[in-house]
Scaffold this motif. Structure first.
Motif, PDB file in Angstrom:
ATOM      1  N   VAL A   1       4.226   9.853 -10.051  1.00 38.56           N
ATOM      2  CA  VAL A   1       3.134  10.135 -11.415  1.00 38.56           C
ATOM      3  C   VAL A   1       2.557  11.352 -10.723  1.00 38.56           C
ATOM      4  O   VAL A   1       1.972  12.252 -12.342  1.00 38.56           O
ATOM      5  CB  VAL A   1       2.358   9.054 -11.255  1.00 38.56           C
ATOM      6  CG1 VAL A   1       1.263   9.019 -12.695  1.00 38.56           C
ATOM      7  CG2 VAL A   1       2.933   7.600 -11.534  1.00 38.56           C
ATOM      8  N   PHE A   2       2.050  11.720 -10.251  1.00 38.59           N
ATOM      9  CA  PHE A   2       1.197  13.374 -10.056  1.00 38.59           C
ATOM     10  C   PHE A   2       2.347  14.261 -10.390  1.00 38.59           C
ATOM     11  O   PHE A   2       1.695  15.102 -11.166  1.00 38.59           O
ATOM     12  CB  PHE A   2       1.150  13.342  -8.183  1.00 38.59           C
ATOM     13  CG  PHE A   2       0.195  14.354  -8.622  1.00 38.59           C
ATOM     14  CD1 PHE A   2      -1.208  15.139  -9.446  1.00 38.59           C
ATOM     15  CD2 PHE A   2       0.673  15.785  -7.880  1.00 38.59           C
ATOM     16  CE1 PHE A   2      -2.036  15.538  -9.090  1.00 38.59           C
ATOM     17  CE2 PHE A   2      -0.811  16.700  -7.753  1.00 38.59           C
ATOM     18  CZ  PHE A   2      -1.052  16.817  -8.316  1.00 38.59           C
ATOM     19  N   LEU A   3       3.466  13.988  -8.980  1.00 40.56           N
ATOM     20  CA  LEU A   3       4.675  15.069  -9.668  1.00 40.56           C
ATOM     21  C   LEU A   3       5.074  15.015 -10.469  1.00 40.56           C
ATOM     22  O   LEU A   3       5.041  16.689 -11.771  1.00 40.56           O
ATOM     23  CB  LEU A   3       5.276  14.741  -8.642  1.00 40.56           C
ATOM     24  CG  LEU A   3       4.733  14.904  -7.380  1.00 40.56           C
ATOM     25  CD1 LEU A   3       6.542  14.318  -6.057  1.00 40.56           C
ATOM     26  CD2 LEU A   3       4.843  16.266  -6.479  1.00 40.56           C
ATOM     27  N   ILE A   4       5.143  13.557 -11.622  1.00 38.50           N
ATOM     28  CA  ILE A   4       5.417  14.323 -13.204  1.00 38.50           C
ATOM     29  C   ILE A   4       4.663  14.957 -13.880  1.00 38.50           C
ATOM     30  O   ILE A   4       4.756  15.551 -15.024  1.00 38.50           O
ATOM     31  CB  ILE A   4       6.482  12.895 -13.185  1.00 38.50           C
ATOM     32  CG1 ILE A   4       7.190  11.621 -12.468  1.00 38.50           C
ATOM     33  CG2 ILE A   4       6.222  12.369 -14.648  1.00 38.50           C
ATOM     34  CD1 ILE A   4       7.435  10.139 -12.996  1.00 38.50           C
ATOM     35  N   LEU A   5       3.661  13.871 -13.442  1.00 36.05           N
ATOM     36  CA  LEU A   5       2.637  14.425 -14.973  1.00 36.05           C
ATOM     37  C   LEU A   5       2.226  16.568 -14.401  1.00 36.05           C
ATOM     38  O   LEU A   5       1.843  17.052 -15.472  1.00 36.05           O
ATOM     39  CB  LEU A   5       1.101  14.029 -14.729  1.00 36.05           C
ATOM     40  CG  LEU A   5       0.977  13.182 -15.224  1.00 36.05           C
ATOM     41  CD1 LEU A   5      -0.426  11.683 -14.761  1.00 36.05           C
ATOM     42  CD2 LEU A   5       1.161  12.338 -16.316  1.00 36.05           C
ATOM     43  N   PHE A   6       2.958  16.283 -13.263  1.00 36.04           N
ATOM     44  CA  PHE A   6       2.449  18.209 -12.742  1.00 36.04           C
ATOM     45  C   PHE A   6       3.534  19.128 -13.766  1.00 36.04           C
ATOM     46  O   PHE A   6       2.922  19.662 -13.669  1.00 36.04           O
ATOM     47  CB  PHE A   6       2.216  18.032 -11.471  1.00 36.04           C
ATOM     48  CG  PHE A   6       2.272  19.360 -11.162  1.00 36.04           C
ATOM     49  CD1 PHE A   6       1.317  20.453 -10.842  1.00 36.04           C
ATOM     50  CD2 PHE A   6       3.544  20.409 -10.465  1.00 36.04           C
ATOM     51  CE1 PHE A   6       0.566  21.713 -10.336  1.00 36.04           C
ATOM     52  CE2 PHE A   6       3.080  21.647 -10.027  1.00 36.04           C
ATOM     53  CZ  PHE A   6       1.392  22.747  -9.834  1.00 36.04           C
ATOM     54  N   VAL A   7       5.249  18.258 -13.295  1.00 37.34           N
ATOM     55  CA  VAL A   7       5.925  19.215 -13.990  1.00 37.34           C
ATOM     56  C   VAL A   7       5.361  19.341 -15.578  1.00 37.34           C
ATOM     57  O   VAL A   7       5.598  20.626 -16.199  1.00 37.34           O
ATOM     58  CB  VAL A   7       7.011  18.513 -13.339  1.00 37.34           C
ATOM     59  CG1 VAL A   7       8.076  19.201 -14.407  1.00 37.34           C
ATOM     60  CG2 VAL A   7       7.638  18.327 -12.358  1.00 37.34           C
ATOM     61  N   ILE A   8       4.687  18.241 -16.249  1.00 39.60           N
ATOM     62  CA  ILE A   8       5.034  18.343 -17.790  1.00 39.60           C
ATOM     63  C   ILE A   8       3.313  19.058 -18.143  1.00 39.60           C
ATOM     64  O   ILE A   8       4.113  19.557 -18.837  1.00 39.60           O
ATOM     65  CB  ILE A   8       4.760  16.886 -18.506  1.00 39.60           C
ATOM     66  CG1 ILE A   8       5.408  15.966 -18.163  1.00 39.60           C
ATOM     67  CG2 ILE A   8       4.165  17.010 -19.738  1.00 39.60           C
ATOM     68  CD1 ILE A   8       5.488  14.623 -18.528  1.00 39.60           C
TER      69      ILE A   8
ATOM     70  N   LEU B   1       1.408  -1.372   0.134  1.00 39.15           N
ATOM     71  CA  LEU B   1      -0.348  -0.287  -0.193  1.00 39.15           C
ATOM     72  C   LEU B   1       1.228   1.438  -0.723  1.00 39.15           C
ATOM     73  O   LEU B   1       0.770   2.484  -0.896  1.00 39.15           O
ATOM     74  CB  LEU B   1      -0.662   0.364   1.128  1.00 39.15           C
ATOM     75  CG  LEU B   1      -2.060   1.215   1.422  1.00 39.15           C
ATOM     76  CD1 LEU B   1      -2.811   1.501  -0.299  1.00 39.15           C
ATOM     77  CD2 LEU B   1      -2.813   1.205   2.438  1.00 39.15           C
ATOM     78  N   ILE B   2       2.636   0.982   0.669  1.00 37.97           N
ATOM     79  CA  ILE B   2       2.883   2.491   0.479  1.00 37.97           C
ATOM     80  C   ILE B   2       3.179   2.421  -0.360  1.00 37.97           C
ATOM     81  O   ILE B   2       3.592   3.566  -1.364  1.00 37.97           O
ATOM     82  CB  ILE B   2       3.572   2.378   1.292  1.00 37.97           C
ATOM     83  CG1 ILE B   2       2.672   2.395   3.187  1.00 37.97           C
ATOM     84  CG2 ILE B   2       5.172   3.058   2.366  1.00 37.97           C
ATOM     85  CD1 ILE B   2       3.972   1.993   4.428  1.00 37.97           C
ATOM     86  N   THR B   3       3.341   1.853  -1.331  1.00 33.05           N
ATOM     87  CA  THR B   3       4.966   1.822  -2.330  1.00 33.05           C
ATOM     88  C   THR B   3       3.986   1.615  -3.645  1.00 33.05           C
ATOM     89  O   THR B   3       4.382   2.764  -4.305  1.00 33.05           O
ATOM     90  CB  THR B   3       5.161   0.031  -2.599  1.00 33.05           C
ATOM     91  OG1 THR B   3       5.953  -0.004  -1.517  1.00 33.05           O
ATOM     92  CG2 THR B   3       5.696  -0.020  -4.462  1.00 33.05           C
ATOM     93  N   ALA B   4       2.547   1.300  -3.522  1.00 39.06           N
ATOM     94  CA  ALA B   4       1.501   2.360  -4.583  1.00 39.06           C
ATOM     95  C   ALA B   4       1.660   3.480  -4.070  1.00 39.06           C
ATOM     96  O   ALA B   4       0.478   4.648  -5.408  1.00 39.06           O
ATOM     97  CB  ALA B   4      -0.450   1.277  -4.630  1.00 39.06           C
ATOM     98  N   SER B   5       1.316   3.902  -2.575  1.00 41.89           N
ATOM     99  CA  SER B   5       0.873   5.248  -2.676  1.00 41.89           C
ATOM    100  C   SER B   5       2.364   6.435  -2.983  1.00 41.89           C
ATOM    101  O   SER B   5       1.664   7.297  -3.460  1.00 41.89           O
ATOM    102  CB  SER B   5       0.790   5.200  -1.740  1.00 41.89           C
ATOM    103  OG  SER B   5      -0.296   4.621  -0.648  1.00 41.89           O
ATOM    104  N   ILE B   6       3.357   5.593  -2.724  1.00 39.62           N
ATOM    105  CA  ILE B   6       4.375   6.267  -3.880  1.00 39.62           C
ATOM    106  C   ILE B   6       4.656   6.728  -4.535  1.00 39.62           C
ATOM    107  O   ILE B   6       4.915   7.543  -6.052  1.00 39.62           O
ATOM    108  CB  ILE B   6       6.073   5.908  -3.036  1.00 39.62           C
ATOM    109  CG1 ILE B   6       5.786   6.100  -1.376  1.00 39.62           C
ATOM    110  CG2 ILE B   6       7.209   6.335  -3.452  1.00 39.62           C
ATOM    111  CD1 ILE B   6       6.974   5.136  -0.483  1.00 39.62           C
TER     112      ILE B   6
END
Length: 228
Positions: free
Chosen positions: A215-222, A205-210
């Protein structure tokens, strides 16, 4: 086989008793027509035979101890009947002896010779029966010794069986303790595996959250680069 042999020996005693009972009755009946010394000798011979009959009944009573309960109960009833019958003969003898003492001794001289012959015959019969009784006593003694030997062997065998059972009981207790210990270890292992499974689920669960955050941060930067 011992029980059957004991019953046969009892019946052999019983046959001897019946024979001597007939002889006693014949002497008592004969004494009614006799007088003087002849009658006294006849009654003395009957008295000796009654003592012998008593001894035979005693041997029958001892022999009952070697028989099983079912046969013993049946034969005890017959033995009681013989004892009652012999008691009646004793009473008849006492009455005859009392009558003999009070009766005039008219034929003493005439009956002396035949009385002596009868007494000798009675003594020979009694000697023969006593010898037979001695043989039966020896046989009874041998059978008792055999029974004692069998009892000792049975006791030894029983002690060996008890020792084996004690050893088997200790083995069963040891096996039971081993099984309880193994059961306890299995419970501990089960709890450990369940804890590991819960930690693995938490780590997933922790790994999936990380990963989701990355992914959210990458998408946000793009997205920011595109907008800029």
């Amino acid at each position: 086989m011992d029980s059957a042999g004991g019953s046969e020996l009892f019946e052999s005693y019983e046959q001897d008793y019946e024979a001597i009972k007939v002889s006693i009755r014949e002497r008592l009946n004969a004494s009614g027509s006799e007088v003087g010394e002849v009658k006294k000798q006849t009654l003395r011979a009957a008295d000796r035979e009654i003592d012998e009959a008593n001894e035979i009944l005693h041997q029958m009573e001892m022999e009952l101890l070697n028989l099983p309960q079912g046969s013993r109960t049946r034969l005890q009833a017959r033995l009681r009947g013989h004892k009652t019958e012999l008691e009646r003969l004793k009473q008849t003898l006492k009455r005859a002896q009392s009558t003999s003492r009070s009766t005039a001794d008219r034929d003493e001289l005439l009956g002396g010779a035949s009385g002596g012959i009868d007494l000798d015959t009675a003594s020979m019969d009694q000697r023969t029966r006593l010898l037979n009784g001695t043989d039966r006593l020896a046989e009874s003694s041998r059978r008792l010794q055999d029974s004692h030997k069998i009892a000792l062997e049975t006791e030894s065998l029983g002690a060996g069986i008890l020792s084996d059972l004690r050893g088997q009981r200790e083995q069963i207790i040891h096996t039971r303790n081993t099984l309880l210990e193994a059961d306890s270890n299995i419970d501990k292992a089960s709890r450990t595996l369940k804890g590991m499974a819960r930690r693995m689920a938490t780590n997933k669960l922790i790994t999936a959250s990380i990963i989701a955050v990355l992914v959210f941060l990458i998408l946000f930067v793009i997205y920011r680069k595109i907008v800029s």
